[in-house]
Design a protein around this motif. Structure first.
Motif, mmCIF file in Angstrom:
data_model
loop_
_atom_site.group_PDB
_atom_site.id
_atom_site.type_symbol
_atom_site.label_atom_id
_atom_site.label_comp_id
_atom_site.label_asym_id
_atom_site.label_seq_id
_atom_site.Cartn_x
_atom_site.Cartn_y
_atom_site.Cartn_z
ATOM 1 N N ALA A 24 0.798 -1.222 0.000
ATOM 2 C CA ALA A 24 0.000 0.000 0.000
ATOM 3 C C ALA A 24 0.833 1.277 0.000
ATOM 4 O O ALA A 24 0.583 2.198 -0.789
ATOM 5 N N ASN A 25 1.832 1.342 0.872
ATOM 6 C CA ASN A 25 2.598 2.587 1.005
ATOM 7 C C ASN A 25 3.320 3.040 -0.265
ATOM 8 O O ASN A 25 3.433 4.253 -0.494
ATOM 9 N N PRO A 26 3.838 2.126 -1.109
ATOM 10 C CA PRO A 26 4.480 2.604 -2.346
ATOM 11 C C PRO A 26 3.539 3.422 -3.228
ATOM 12 O O PRO A 26 3.979 4.290 -3.973
ATOM 13 N N VAL A 27 2.249 3.154 -3.131
ATOM 14 C CA VAL A 27 1.260 3.885 -3.936
ATOM 15 C C VAL A 27 0.584 4.986 -3.127
ATOM 16 O O VAL A 27 0.415 6.113 -3.597
ATOM 17 N N LEU A 28 0.203 4.690 -1.887
ATOM 18 C CA LEU A 28 -0.633 5.597 -1.104
ATOM 19 C C LEU A 28 0.097 6.322 0.022
ATOM 20 O O LEU A 28 -0.419 7.306 0.547
ATOM 21 N N GLY A 29 1.276 5.851 0.389
ATOM 22 C CA GLY A 29 1.947 6.322 1.592
ATOM 23 C C GLY A 29 2.020 7.826 1.764
ATOM 24 O O GLY A 29 1.691 8.356 2.828
ATOM 25 N N LYS A 30 2.422 8.545 0.729
ATOM 26 C CA LYS A 30 2.623 9.992 0.835
ATOM 27 C C LYS A 30 1.401 10.798 0.406
ATOM 28 O O LYS A 30 1.418 12.033 0.425
ATOM 29 N N VAL A 31 0.325 10.110 0.029
ATOM 30 C CA VAL A 31 -0.886 10.786 -0.437
ATOM 31 C C VAL A 31 -1.723 11.227 0.766
ATOM 32 O O VAL A 31 -1.878 10.469 1.737
ATOM 33 N N ALA A 32 -2.267 12.446 0.725
ATOM 34 C CA ALA A 32 -3.175 12.894 1.780
ATOM 35 C C ALA A 32 -4.354 11.935 1.823
ATOM 36 O O ALA A 32 -4.935 11.604 0.786
ATOM 37 N N VAL A 33 -4.710 11.466 3.004
ATOM 38 C CA VAL A 33 -5.749 10.438 3.115
ATOM 39 C C VAL A 33 -7.069 10.923 2.524
ATOM 40 O O VAL A 33 -7.864 10.128 2.000
ATOM 41 N N GLN A 34 -7.301 12.235 2.548
ATOM 42 C CA GLN A 34 -8.520 12.796 1.981
ATOM 43 C C GLN A 34 -8.578 12.608 0.463
ATOM 44 O O GLN A 34 -9.660 12.511 -0.125
ATOM 45 N N ASP A 35 -7.423 12.538 -0.183
ATOM 46 C CA ASP A 35 -7.379 12.493 -1.646
ATOM 47 C C ASP A 35 -7.413 11.086 -2.229
ATOM 48 O O ASP A 35 -7.423 10.915 -3.451
ATOM 49 N N ILE A 36 -7.411 10.062 -1.395
ATOM 50 C CA ILE A 36 -7.385 8.687 -1.897
ATOM 51 C C ILE A 36 -8.710 8.344 -2.564
ATOM 52 O O ILE A 36 -9.781 8.570 -1.990
ATOM 53 N N ASN A 37 -8.634 7.811 -3.769
ATOM 54 C CA ASN A 37 -9.836 7.475 -4.530
ATOM 55 C C ASN A 37 -9.781 6.033 -5.026
ATOM 56 O O ASN A 37 -8.817 5.308 -4.767
ATOM 57 N N VAL A 38 -10.808 5.632 -5.753
ATOM 58 C CA VAL A 38 -10.921 4.248 -6.207
ATOM 59 C C VAL A 38 -9.764 3.851 -7.116
ATOM 60 O O VAL A 38 -9.220 2.750 -7.020
ATOM 61 N N SER A 39 -9.369 4.741 -8.019
ATOM 62 C CA SER A 39 -8.299 4.399 -8.960
ATOM 63 C C SER A 39 -6.992 4.108 -8.224
ATOM 64 O O SER A 39 -6.217 3.238 -8.631
ATOM 65 N N MET A 40 -6.740 4.819 -7.119
ATOM 66 C CA MET A 40 -5.536 4.564 -6.328
ATOM 67 C C MET A 40 -5.619 3.207 -5.632
ATOM 68 O O MET A 40 -4.630 2.464 -5.576
ATOM 69 N N ILE A 41 -6.794 2.893 -5.093
ATOM 70 C CA ILE A 41 -6.997 1.590 -4.449
ATOM 71 C C ILE A 41 -6.792 0.466 -5.467
ATOM 72 O O ILE A 41 -6.133 -0.548 -5.175
ATOM 73 N N MET A 42 -7.317 0.644 -6.663
ATOM 74 C CA MET A 42 -7.169 -0.367 -7.712
ATOM 75 C C MET A 42 -5.708 -0.519 -8.120
ATOM 76 O O MET A 42 -5.256 -1.622 -8.446
ATOM 77 N N LYS A 43 -4.967 0.575 -8.085
ATOM 78 C CA LYS A 43 -3.554 0.519 -8.432
ATOM 79 C C LYS A 43 -2.782 -0.330 -7.428
ATOM 80 O O LYS A 43 -1.774 -0.970 -7.776
ATOM 81 N N VAL A 44 -3.259 -0.367 -6.183
ATOM 82 C CA VAL A 44 -2.635 -1.198 -5.156
ATOM 83 C C VAL A 44 -3.023 -2.668 -5.337
ATOM 84 O O VAL A 44 -2.176 -3.562 -5.260
ATOM 85 N N LEU A 45 -4.306 -2.916 -5.604
ATOM 86 C CA LEU A 45 -4.830 -4.285 -5.605
ATOM 87 C C LEU A 45 -4.649 -5.034 -6.919
ATOM 88 O O LEU A 45 -4.425 -6.250 -6.925
ATOM 89 N N ASP A 46 -4.758 -4.342 -8.025
ATOM 90 C CA ASP A 46 -4.718 -5.011 -9.342
ATOM 91 C C ASP A 46 -3.501 -5.919 -9.543
ATOM 92 O O ASP A 46 -3.644 -7.045 -10.017
ATOM 93 N N PRO A 47 -2.289 -5.464 -9.190
ATOM 94 C CA PRO A 47 -1.108 -6.305 -9.473
ATOM 95 C C PRO A 47 -1.076 -7.625 -8.705
ATOM 96 O O PRO A 47 -0.378 -8.557 -9.121
ATOM 97 N N ILE A 48 -1.811 -7.730 -7.590
ATOM 98 C CA ILE A 48 -1.709 -8.945 -6.764
ATOM 99 C C ILE A 48 -3.036 -9.680 -6.614
ATOM 100 O O ILE A 48 -3.084 -10.728 -5.975
ATOM 101 N N TRP A 49 -4.104 -9.171 -7.201
ATOM 102 C CA TRP A 49 -5.411 -9.789 -6.983
ATOM 103 C C TRP A 49 -5.486 -11.200 -7.557
ATOM 104 O O TRP A 49 -6.115 -12.084 -6.980
#
Length: 401
Positions: free
Chosen positions: A142-167
């Protein structure tokens, strides 16, 4: 008739003890409330005013301990004056609060929220392994994609970027990670670090974008040793030296989970009764589990007695049990990477079902499995301890054959 003003006095403010709103005039009230439990009185100032839109508003201007009667009257005049010019103090306060929320959200990154969440919840988790799994999956995926992102700005596309490679390739890990992301983002929303929908939510949301876990990949069960190979394996395991192999023997002989066995303490062992009582906080089902100890299990305990005053199987660090990697390292030294420690519970279950006449519920009780049938669970009050003692002795004897 002109409105009466300045009805209250400083002395009256101190002496009034009846719950309610006591008018001073010009829209100012002394508000007296009582704590529902202690009945302790609290006094504060309340201003009622009507802005240009014609809707009557009320706003507090402070406690009587901090704001005097004279100061409250000055605040009242200021509020009413501003209201005539179109200002609404209630709306202004709400905007200030919203801005404070926005500022907090902008200052909190996902990594900071994840760390705070883990710290807040780790005391409720049963063992250190749970914390390690949380920390590692967040750090690795998660942190390589979301770590430095403001938690308010996290959206679906970011979540998918974390999950897609390992789903597809690491489905179980990805599924657990998704749940952890959802929990962290829910925590952030409650703490007012973000607003809006949770982009990691599964039901009615990500389930539309990702295949169900059981369809993404066939579930891979823990590798278990075939029943007929068990005695030879135990013979080789007994040839291994060190605390790790002894702890591994104990786990297998008691059909315990890895986390339960490695953290065993001497105060849980009853040598007279030949039993081991695992406390509820270390059990998956969250209830105490009493384990009958076979002759072979007792021999293991005698071999490690005296190594540590607290832990049955002490680790290299003082005051700590052996690592949860000890069993895996033992299997590697035995060149049995095809097996897992947990898989021996399956071997035990298969042996009990196929090679013995013990009832199914006795084997299930030995594994500390929860009875899924609520009606059956309600009627079965005992723990089948003596029957389990015979079962575990037979299991130990089979491992010696």
């Amino acid at each position: 008739m002109p409105h009466v003003r300045n009805k209250l006095t400083a002395l009256a403010v101190k002496s009034i003890n009846s719950v309610g709103k006591h008018a001073d005039g010009n829209g100012l009230f002394l508000q007296v409330t009582a704590n529902p439990k202690t009945r302790e009185l609290r006094k504060s100032w309340l201003v009622r005013f009507t802005p240009l839109n014609g809707k009557v508003r009320e706003t507090g201007v402070g406690s009587v301990d901090l704001v005097t009667l004279a100061q409250a009257r000055e605040k009242t005049l200021e509020i009413r004056k501003n209201a005539k010019s179109g200002a609404d103090v209630v709306v202004a306060k709400a905007e200030v609060r919203q801005e404070a929320v926005r500022q907090r959200a902008a200052s909190m990154t996902f990594a900071q929220c994840a760390e705070a969440y883990i710290k807040a919840h780790e005391s409720s988790w049963k063992n250190d392994k749970h914390k390690t799994q949380w920390t590692n999956t967040i750090k690795m995926y998660a942190n390589p994609v979301l770590g430095k992102v403001a938690v308010q700005d996290i959206n679906v596309s970011m979540i998918m970027k974390v999950l897609d490679p390992i789903w597809q390739t690491k489905t179980e890990t990805a599924s657990r990670l998704r749940g952890r992301l959802e929990n962290i983002l829910d925590w952030a929303r409650v703490r007012e670090y973000r607003t809006g929908e949770n982009p990691a939510r599964w039901r009615g949301h990500l389930e539309k974008a990702l295949p169900a876990r059981n369809k993404a990949k066939t579930v891979k069960h823990y590798a278990a040793l075939p029943i007929d190979e068990y005695p030879a394996f135990m013979s080789k395991l007994r040839e291994q030296t060190g605390v790790g192999p002894l702890a591994f023997q104990f786990a297998i002989l008691t059909a315990a989970r890895t986390s339960e066995a490695i953290a065993a303490r001497w105060d849980e062992i009853d040598f007279n009764d030949k039993s081991w009582t695992v406390p509820a906080e270390r059990m998956k089902a969250g209830r105490v589990h009493r384990v009958p100890l076979s002759t072979a299990a007792m021999a293991v305990l005698k071999a490690v007695r005296g190594l540590d005053p607290v832990y049955v199987f002490p680790g290299l660090k003082c005051g700590k049990p052996i690592s949860n990697m000890a069993f895996l390292m033992t299997l590697r030294r035995m060149k049995r990477d095809d097996l897992t420690a947990h898989g021996f519970r399956s071997t035990f279950r298969d042996w009990a079902a196929e090679r013995t006449d013990f009832q199914n519920e006795v084997a299930e009780a030995a594994l500390a499995h929860v009875i899924s049938n609520q009606a059956e669970a309600a009627y079965r009050r005992g723990d089948l301890f003596e029957k389990r003692r015979a079962l575990m002795e037979a299991w130990a004897v089979f491992g010696m054959s």
